[in-house]
Design an enzyme around this catalytic site. Structure first.
Site, short mmCIF file in Angstrom:
data_model
loop_
_atom_site.label_atom_id
_atom_site.label_comp_id
_atom_site.label_asym_id
_atom_site.label_seq_id
_atom_site.Cartn_x
_atom_site.Cartn_y
_atom_site.Cartn_z
N CYS A 137 0.83 -1.20 0.00
CA CYS A 137 0.00 0.00 0.00
C CYS A 137 0.87 1.26 0.00
CB CYS A 137 -0.91 0.00 1.23
SG CYS A 137 -2.14 1.31 1.22
N ARG A 180 -13.11 0.12 -4.33
CA ARG A 180 -12.73 0.33 -2.93
C ARG A 180 -12.21 1.75 -2.70
NH1 ARG A 180 -8.27 -0.75 0.73
NH2 ARG A 180 -9.06 -1.77 2.60
#
EC number: 1.1.1.205
Length: 508
Positions: A324, A420
């Protein structure tokens, strides 16, 4: 010398959780240590039972992340067998996600409920390809090549070994005089038939002769009981599924509910939104007994909004995962340990458990996250290289690897992961994740016991026998911590060696 042992306030070193996390600086797992407690018990006495949500208990605090390179049915089955739970990703159609959930819910230990099947007009070459790819033969043949059609034969190595023409259809070579078991047979009875008949595979059929499942001789030695398995009221394995906050996901939730899903994870990188609140309220209205884990959140205000909306559990983390890059790209997020402590402390007022999601790379990180208030740990990186993770292994420089990608990587967003990140339909995609690869970790069935034993040893060093005990000590200020300087972190890791080997797991 006195036999008295000192455990309480007279000789307290270090900091309480409140003191550690009120330092006005973001902390991660590596920035602190738990100070050792008093040991008067064996690691085997440590209980790892915990809560996923207000209503769902797990025997192990491990959850596999809803990522398309981490959790599909095989991973979810293995996690549930070992006492945790897997969350099926939604980078797929509703029908595909439902099918994955159904595979988990209908799983019976020892029975292969989704065997490889061929039809009568498949050729021997098709069987060769399966053997090369999967490593086995003994393939059932049904009338139309699907699971829910009538079983008409089985093809084994004995049927095809000496056949030179690999284009011959299977109906010409298959064994048709079959020994079968009837639907509802116990695994013990199925194994007895295999032993007495000296066959390699026992097909299980229903009253109409349709194939239901398969029992394999090669699995006889592997089959074992799983006393800690996560099961629902009907004794089926537990399984979760992720959905987005989009309106179209309401149909997905309805279909998953019908499939028997145990918990819905509302999957959003930034969960504090009207979209998520409306989704929580919709689910609570339409499916009152379906638990919801909301998130992701990192602040008390975010947690408050989602708890008020009806969340049964919270997922904590914004940007700490190994794949991430949200914090770098968006300049938004929070250091993971600080996020867990602050949100868990707030959520405890409502009896809502929190999940530590992201940034976990070893047993110490798991132990730290539980010590500062998390009830469970959601992991992607740790599970991505296992046998049960989706995808095939490949080799690079002699090392066995599997692909692992963030759901906000460009690669995953092209497959639907942008839902998302409120990024669907946008012509310009801004990645908040990367794609990479991870080293083979073997099977979940071996890896989870390793993590569990390491966690028990860690809890023993802390001086506590369970997660609830640790949480109480955290609240009471009896669990003590110490900040680590950079040099302390360096000294606490391997250092000063020319070379070293560091195997971390060995099964006796």
């Amino acid at each position: 010398m006195s036999n008295q042992t000192y455990r309480d306030s007279e000789y307290l070193d270090g900091l309480s959780g409140e003191e550690l996390f009120n330092l006005q600086i973001g902390l991660t797992y590596r920035d602190f240590l738990v100070l050792p407690g008093f040991i008067d018990f064996h690691p085997s006495e440590v209980e790892l039972e915990t809560r996923l949500t207000r209503n769902i208990k797990l025997k192990r605090p491990f959850i596999s992340s809803p990522m398309d390179t981490v959790t599909e049915s095989q991973m979810a089955i293995a996690q549930a067998l070992m006492g945790g739970i897997g969350i099926i990703h939604y980078n797929n159609t509703i029908e595909e996600q439902v099918a994955l959930v159904e595979k988990v819910k209908r799983f019976e230990n020892g029975f292969i409920t989704d065997p490889v099947i061929l039809g009568p007009k498949n050729v021997i070459r098709d069987l060769d390809a399966i053997k090369e790819r999967k490593g086995f033969t003994g393939i059932p043949v049904t009338e139309d090549g699907t699971r829910n059609s009538k079983l008409i034969g089985i093809v084994t190595n004995r049927d095809i070994d000496f056949e030179k023409n690999r284009e011959i259809t299977l109906d010409k070579v298959m064994t048709t005089n079959l020994i079968t078991g009837k639907e509802g047979i116990t695994l013990q009875d199925a194994n007895e038939i295999i032993k007495k008949s000296k066959i390699g595979k026992l097909p299980i059929v229903d009253s109409q002769g349709k194939l239901v499942s398969l029992v394999s001789r090669s699995d006889l030695k592997k089959n074992k009981e799983f006393p800690d398995a996560s099961k629902d009221e009907r004794k089926r394995l537990r399984c979760g599924a992720a959905v987005s906050t989009l309106l179209e996901s309401r149909d997905r939730v309805a279909a998953l509910y019908e499939a028997g899903v145990d918990v819905i994870i509302i999957d959003s990188a930034q969960g504090n939104s009207n979209y998520q609140i409306e989704m929580i309220q919709f689910i609570k209205k339409e499916f009152k007994n379906l638990d919801i884990v909301a998130g992701n959140v990192v602040t008390r205000a975010q947690a408050e909004n989602l708890i008020r909306a009806g969340a049964d559990g919270l997922r904590i983390g914004m940007g700490p995962g190994s794949i991430c890059i949200t914090q770098d790209t968006m300049a938004v997020g929070r250091a993971q340990a600080t996020a867990i402590y602050q949100t868990a402390k707030h959520s405890a007022k409502y009896d809502v458990p929190v999940i530590a999601d992201g940034g976990i790379s070893n047993i110490g990180d798991i132990a730290n996250s539980l010590a500062i208030g998390a009830s469970t740990c959601m992991m992607g990186f740790m599970f991505a290289g296992t046998t049960e993770a989706p995808g095939e292994y490949f080799y690079e420089n002699g090392i066995r690897l599997k692909k692992y990608r963030g759901m906000a990587s460009i690669e995953a967003m092209k497959a639907g992961g942008d839902k998302r990140y409120f990024n669907e339909g946008q012509k310009v995609k801004v990645a908040q994740g990367v794609s990479g690869s991870v080293v083979d970790r073997g099977s979940i069935l071996n890896f989870i016991p390793y993590l569990s034993q390491g966690l028990r040893l860690s809890f023993q060093d802390m001086g506590y026998k369970s997660i609830p005990e640790i949480h109480k000590a955290l609240r009471d200020g009896k669990l003590r911590f110490e900040r680590r300087s950079e040099s302390a972190q360096a000294q606490g890791s391997v250092h000063g060696l020319y070379s070293f080997s560091a195997p971390t797991m060995r099964a006796e």
